[in-house]
Enzyme design. Structure first.
Site, PDB file in Angstrom:
ATOM      1  N   SER A   1      47.074  42.814  39.770  1.00  0.00           N
ATOM      2  CA  SER A   1      45.997  43.553  40.448  1.00  0.00           C
ATOM      3  C   SER A   1      45.878  43.220  41.939  1.00  0.00           C
ATOM      4  O   SER A   1      45.102  43.869  42.646  1.00  0.00           O
ATOM      5  CB  SER A   1      44.655  43.278  39.764  1.00  0.00           C
ATOM      6  OG  SER A   1      44.297  41.924  39.887  1.00  0.00           O
TER       7      SER A   1
ATOM      8  N   LYS B   1      34.695  41.732  38.868  1.00  0.00           N
ATOM      9  CA  LYS B   1      35.180  41.721  40.245  1.00  0.00           C
ATOM     10  C   LYS B   1      34.115  42.236  41.213  1.00  0.00           C
ATOM     11  O   LYS B   1      33.985  41.728  42.336  1.00  0.00           O
ATOM     12  CB  LYS B   1      36.458  42.555  40.355  1.00  0.00           C
ATOM     13  CG  LYS B   1      37.657  41.945  39.635  1.00  0.00           C
ATOM     14  CD  LYS B   1      38.877  42.832  39.726  1.00  0.00           C
ATOM     15  CE  LYS B   1      40.071  42.188  39.032  1.00  0.00           C
ATOM     16  NZ  LYS B   1      41.288  43.020  39.100  1.00  0.00           N
TER      17      LYS B   1
END
Length: 807
Positions: free
Chosen positions: A713, A756
């Protein structure tokens, strides 16, 4: 048993003898005894001797061998005369011999098959001193004591021993009947000095007497134990008969039997369970209480008797009360609370516990009690996974049982040990049901992601049956070995990450993610729960310590910037302990000690830093891209979301890319893709010459190098850092990003967007670049987390550059 020989010893003996090898013990002179001969070669030797003078030599083998030669024999043996020979059906012979005299082998005339040797006969060294006479008396006296206590010694042997008149022959006769090693007997055979031989035999007699004494002592102890056991048995039987005659209560065993029988009759077992219980109960009734198996069977029956075999008892509840309990115990956790309320609504709608329901389907014939749920709470440490289990039990009005499987490596902990093992016991599931005494409790299985496998089995595999609604209605514990319905249990499983949990186990559970808390959530949790509990633990009244909003936020952001609130609570405890110490010290310094005054504290930043020290995370400790070659990304770990700084730098030198920061294999591959995409764009779009890459070495680093990092990611973050370096441009301030980058420049979806986003908010980010395919995940993020943050969904890397490095 050997007897004294009657063959005269003055018989003329030949200088050469055919030898018979003895595998057992040596045979002493002056003995009349039978010998079995089976070796065909030795049989021929016997036949030849019988045809001649009937004399043979008997020598014990030093090395046992089926076809012995002269080298396998001792040097000293005994000459013997064959008195009688009997042929046996198997081809062997049984001979009766009378042994005459010792001899020593001088020379081998025929080495083997048969063995013939030249011999010299050995004379005894006579010694007629009074010492020899005393030794003779001692030998006879000591052997008399042994023979009286040993039934193996016949009366005939005793008479033979008394009638022998020669000291040397007495020693030989006793040595031949003592139970000593054959090599020791051979040594005695080789002693020619009569006095020394008698002394050696006397030593062995003493050893034999000591062995007999120990044997007698052991036999006496065994007899005493047997007699005591029999006496106790008869006394107990008499006592039982007396009590029965007087109409008094029965013994403990009968009481236990009656108790078990009454319980089992009340349960109304059928099928396999009824058959097994009746067999075990009958076996228990026939056992003696002193036997080891009695305790094992009793414990087994006791386990069965204490399990909740009845169906759950109907209870009345309402959803509003359940909501109140859940809201009172925990702040947030909306998904968990909603799932519990849904569970209650389903049970109420089906009319399982509600009385007088109008739902026609719920009351249809064959309508079954709906099974319990299996929920897995996944989130970082300190977010309240374990404590929420007790709240769920309170909201449902059910018993609660918790056990941890962290570090567990034995599947018997889940499914129990088989009863064949000493100390066997049921597994945790059956143990828990025995404790809560209800069939539909709330079970919490903690730390399921930290189980391991070993040679004792895999607990995760054992849980497959426990957590499968299609199987757990007839769960079979190894110890119980009976089908038990555990489908009514409400299972709550906790984990920090799903990565280490086997996929078949994940498939059996309903996953609910518990993300970390942002500072505003921590503020509310502290005000409602943490501060009051901490004050109470440390002996302080609520009115003594006051916290403002800024003070609690200062602790959250400066000292406890993790996903959970565990460190927040530790810091509050630390402050309150120091305040308690201050109150006690100031009170004791005043003499005479007055009544303790109520001291009050208003906590501000200065006072907090006095007790906790300087902040671990200063106000300016925000990860920002403040120079070319630096970008800020987002990561997801088992501890929650986090921000990730990517640094890129170049130096003149050989072409290449160096990666540091303890990257995993997947992240290294992402870095290689990012380098290729950045290099292509810089040449084609931004006019950087290809020769520049041949003359410069690029270094990509992720700080906190001791922390392992992996995953795809950070692909767009690394590519942006590289292009920021190549273009010598600083990226947009307060911008963070996450997304996997493909080789063709596509931005692919990622996981953990909620965590996140919370990490980005803690880092005071205002813009987040996300993959367009993750737009669906924004609905799971609460509004108070998203407020103040602009989300930028992208599909191509060029869109990322337009936001991060605008022209």
């Amino acid at each position: 048993m050997p007897e004294q020989s009657v063959v005269p010893i003055d018989q003329i003996l030949p200088n050469k003898l055919p030898l018979v090898a003895l595998m057992g013990r040596p045979i002493f002179p002056g003995i009349f005894t039978p010998i079995m001969i089976g070796n065909p070669v030795d049989v021929k030797v016997v036949d030849s001797a019988v045809a001649g003078d009937g004399l043979i030599g008997l020598v014990m083998m030093s090395n046992e061998n089926e076809t012995p030669s002269i080298s396998d024999l001792y040097q000293v043996g005994t000459a013997a005369k064959i008195v009688k020979k009997i042929n046996l059906p198997d081809g062997g012979v049984n001979i009766f011999i009378s042994t005459i005299k010792r001899f020593r082998i001088k020379k081998a005339l025929h080495v083997s098959n048969p063995i013939i040797a030249a011999v010299e006969y050995l004379e005894e060294e006579e010694d007629n001193t009074s010492e020899v006479k005393a030794l003779t008396r001692a030998l006879i006296s000591e052997m008399k004591q042994i023979s009286e206590n040993n039934p193996l010694f016949s009366e005939e042997m005793r008479l033979n021993m008394i009638n022998i008149d020669h000291p040397g022959k007495i020693a030989d006769f006793i040595a031949s009947i003592l139970n000593i090693d054959k090599t020791e007997q051979q040594k005695i055979l080789e002693i020619l000095n009569v006095r020394k031989r008698m002394e050696q035999v006397l030593v062995f007699i003493k050893k034999e007497q000591e062995l007999l004494r120990i044997q007698k002592k052991i036999q006496k102890e065994i007899n005493e134990k047997i007699e005591k056991s029999q006496r106790d048995y008869f006394l107990k039987e008499e006592l039982k008969a007396i009590k029965n005659e007087l109409g008094m209560t029965t013994d403990a065993k009968s009481s236990e039997y009656q108790r078990f029988k009454e319980k089992f009759d009340a349960f109304k077992f059928d099928g396999e369970i009824k058959e097994t219980v009746e067999q075990e109960l009958e076996k228990f009734n026939l056992m003696e209480p002193n036997s080891a198996e009695f305790v094992v069977t009793r414990n087994y029956l006791d386990t069965i008797a204490n399990l909740p075999w009845e169906d759950p008892v109907p209870e009345i509840f309402d959803l509003s009360k359940a909501r109140e309990i859940l809201e009172a115990d925990h702040y947030g956790l909306k998904d968990v609370k909603a799932r519990i309320v849904e569970y209650l609504a389903v049970r109420k709608l089906r009319g399982v516990y509600a009385s007088g329901t109008n739902n026609s389907e719920a009351s249809l014939p064959g309508s079954k009690v709906p099974p319990g749920s299996i929920v897995c709470l996944v989130g970082p440490p300190g977010v309240g996974k374990t404590s929420v289990g007790r709240s769920i039990a309170r909201a449902l009005g059910k018993q609660f049982f918790r056990f941890s499987v962290g570090g567990m490596r034995d599947e018997a902990e889940i499914k129990g040990h088989r009863r064949t093992y000493i100390g066997a016991m049921p597994g945790k599931i059956i143990q828990g049901l025995k404790i809560v005494k209800t069939k539909d409790p709330v079970f919490m299985i903690d730390e399921i992601d930290k189980m391991g496998a070993s040679y004792q089995g895999d607990p995760a595999s054992a849980l497959l049956e426990v957590l499968d609604p299609e199987q757990n209605f007839s769960f079979r514990d190894h110890y119980l070995d009976l089908p038990f319905d555990i489908s009514h249990i409400f299972f709550i499983v906790t984990a920090n990450t799903l990565d280490t949990i086997p996929l078949p186990l994940i498939d059996r559970m309903e996953i609910i993610q518990l993300p970390g808390y942002i500072d505003t959530e921590k503020l509310e949790i502290a005000k409602r729960y943490l501060v009051p509990k901490s004050l109470q633990r440390n002996g302080l009244a609520k009115s003594q310590v006051k916290y403002g909003k800024e003070s609690l936020l200062h602790i959250a952001n400066g000292y406890a910037r993790e996903a959970g609130v565990r460190n927040f609570e530790k810091n509050l405890d630390k402050i309150h302990r120091k305040l308690a110490l201050q109150i006690v010290e100031e009170t004791e310094e005043k003499k005479p000690a007055p009544k303790p005054a109520v001291m009050k504290f208003v906590m501000d930043k200065k006072l907090i830093e006095t007790h906790l020290g300087k902040p671990i995370f200063p106000d300016g400790d925000i990860k920002r891209a403040d120079r070319p070659g630096v970008s800020v990304g987002l990561a997801w770990t088992s501890l929650g979301g986090d921000t990730l700084v990517i640094e890129a730098s170049s130096v003149p030198g050989k072409e290449g890319l160096t990666l540091t920061g303890k990257m995993g294999d997947i992240m290294k591959e992402s870095a290689a893709i990012a380098m290729t995409v950045a290099q292509k764009l810089s040449i084609e779009k931004y006019g950087i010459e290809a020769a520049w890459f041949e003359k410069n070495h690029i270094h990509l680093h992720i700080p906190e190098g001791a922390t392992p990092k992996d995953g795809p990611s950070a692909g767009i973050t690394m590519a942006v850092a590289l292009l920021s370096l190549l273009r010598n441009r600083i990226i947009t301030d307060h911008l963070v990003m996450t997304g996997e980058l493909s080789l063709t420049g596509k931005v692919l979806p990622i996981g953990g967007l909620k965590e996140k986003t919370i990490a980005a908010r803690r880092n005071k980010a205002k813009h987040i670049i996300i993959p367009k395919q993750n737009l669906r995940d924004l609905d799971e993020i609460p509004d108070y987390v998203r407020n103040g943050i602009a989300f930028h969904p992208v599909e191509q890397f060029e869109e990322v550059l337009a936001l991060a490095l605008p022209d």
